[in-house]
Design a protein around this motif. Sequence first.
Motif, mmCIF file in Angstrom:
data_model
loop_
_atom_site.group_PDB
_atom_site.id
_atom_site.type_symbol
_atom_site.label_atom_id
_atom_site.label_comp_id
_atom_site.label_asym_id
_atom_site.label_seq_id
_atom_site.Cartn_x
_atom_site.Cartn_y
_atom_site.Cartn_z
ATOM 1 N N TYR A 54 0.826 -1.209 0.000
ATOM 2 C CA TYR A 54 0.000 0.000 0.000
ATOM 3 C C TYR A 54 0.862 1.262 0.000
ATOM 4 O O TYR A 54 0.591 2.221 -0.712
ATOM 5 C CB TYR A 54 -0.916 -0.014 1.227
ATOM 6 N N LEU A 55 1.930 1.262 0.801
ATOM 7 C CA LEU A 55 2.821 2.420 0.901
ATOM 8 C C LEU A 55 3.917 2.413 -0.156
ATOM 9 O O LEU A 55 4.695 3.371 -0.231
ATOM 10 C CB LEU A 55 3.453 2.481 2.291
ATOM 11 N N GLN A 56 3.979 1.352 -0.960
ATOM 12 C CA GLN A 56 5.008 1.210 -1.993
ATOM 13 C C GLN A 56 6.401 1.436 -1.410
ATOM 14 O O GLN A 56 7.218 2.210 -1.924
ATOM 15 C CB GLN A 56 4.747 2.174 -3.156
ATOM 16 N N LEU A 57 6.647 0.749 -0.305
ATOM 17 C CA LEU A 57 7.901 0.936 0.419
ATOM 18 C C LEU A 57 9.120 0.512 -0.387
ATOM 19 O O LEU A 57 10.222 1.033 -0.174
ATOM 20 C CB LEU A 57 7.857 0.171 1.745
ATOM 21 N N LEU A 97 11.960 3.185 -0.126
ATOM 22 C CA LEU A 97 13.189 2.799 0.560
ATOM 23 C C LEU A 97 14.328 2.485 -0.409
ATOM 24 O O LEU A 97 15.487 2.384 0.009
ATOM 25 C CB LEU A 97 12.928 1.601 1.470
ATOM 26 N N GLY A 98 13.984 2.362 -1.688
ATOM 27 C CA GLY A 98 15.023 2.123 -2.692
ATOM 28 C C GLY A 98 15.398 3.382 -3.455
ATOM 29 O O GLY A 98 16.096 3.308 -4.472
ATOM 30 N N ALA A 99 14.957 4.539 -2.956
ATOM 31 C CA ALA A 99 15.150 5.791 -3.683
ATOM 32 C C ALA A 99 16.320 6.621 -3.156
ATOM 33 O O ALA A 99 16.420 7.805 -3.470
ATOM 34 C CB ALA A 99 13.866 6.628 -3.620
ATOM 35 N N GLN A 100 17.196 6.011 -2.356
ATOM 36 C CA GLN A 100 18.341 6.750 -1.814
ATOM 37 C C GLN A 100 19.613 6.278 -2.530
ATOM 38 O O GLN A 100 20.202 5.256 -2.164
ATOM 39 C CB GLN A 100 18.474 6.525 -0.296
ATOM 40 N N SER A 101 20.008 7.034 -3.545
ATOM 41 C CA SER A 101 21.190 6.699 -4.329
ATOM 42 C C SER A 101 22.290 7.698 -4.000
ATOM 43 O O SER A 101 22.189 8.889 -4.303
ATOM 44 C CB SER A 101 20.854 6.750 -5.825
#
Length: 362
Positions: free
Chosen positions: A13-16, A20-24
Amino acid sequence: MKRNTMPVYYGDYLQLDKILGAQSLQSEKYGAAAHDEMLFIIVHQVYELWFKQVLHELNAVIDTFSQDKVKDEQLIEVVHRLHRIIQIQQLMNDQISVMETMTPQDFMSFRDYLVPASGFQSIQFKRLEISLGLKREFRIDFDKQSFYNRLTDQDRALLEALESKDSLFELIDRWLSRLPLLKKDEFTFWQHYQETAEALLLQDKATIESTAPDEASRRQELHDWQTTRDNFAALFDNQKYNALREKGTFRLSHDGMLAALFIKQYSQEPIFNLPFQVITALTEIDEKLTIWRYRHAMMVQRMIGSKIGTGGSSGHHYLKRTTESNRIFTDFFNMASFLLPKASLPPLPENIRKYCGFYLSE
């Protein structure tokens, strides 16, 4: 109430996985990862999420005031949404303390990898400023020249289209101007107000004359007193008011200013309570935004000193200038200059008091 027919799970639901994979980390591309770059990224991502929620609330408020008439029930919802924005702003201001746990040396370990990225390029923050009322003509010169720099054509078109729409400030001004507060059933408030204000001003002048410690102080205080008196006089003269408005002393229209002042003077009357809450909430939103700018400027000075920003601005000096210049609802702050003590207010006639106790129609 309808219920879902398919199960929904927290992470999905939160598309975690996306969040959480968006920190590059940029530093990893050039060597060892800089530990505090993760904090830097997350803090800014959280800001952008809160900007999204603030815009969601703000757009709903703008839709309400875009209508020809705003009912009391709608004002209740408006006040609720504005208060939510204020609470989010408080969180964003507090979040700066988290960022300040990073030392200047920690920041230096990855800062040079971020050129020319800058918070100045945040499209959501630009949308927020424009939607509130900070349009191009009210910005400092650097902003007027560089506001649309380093943007995609799509983002530039979006912001320019937003500039052509009514901002919340403009809508609030028109809403205030429509309210029938200046004359009702032969009761003209401003005649009583002008007489009382003049008497109080003369008392202030007498105080200056009798208490100034020396001639230089007396002249300066009398000069300031005259400026205040001139501003008071403009309230009762549309031409004088508009002349001061052209100079930037006021931003609200003459009718908008008078209506807001009337509401603040008689805020205890039931009919004026919701409009008073709207004015108070907008004042606080502007204050919170100013505090955010100030804390941001101080944090930048703490982190980079007098160096230029990664986006090409003068860094701390630019941010410090915008702290005071990029304000929107300053008229609501300065209105305190024109408030009379409640004991000095002209009393509302009984028929007006009864009217004020029930309904307000535009």
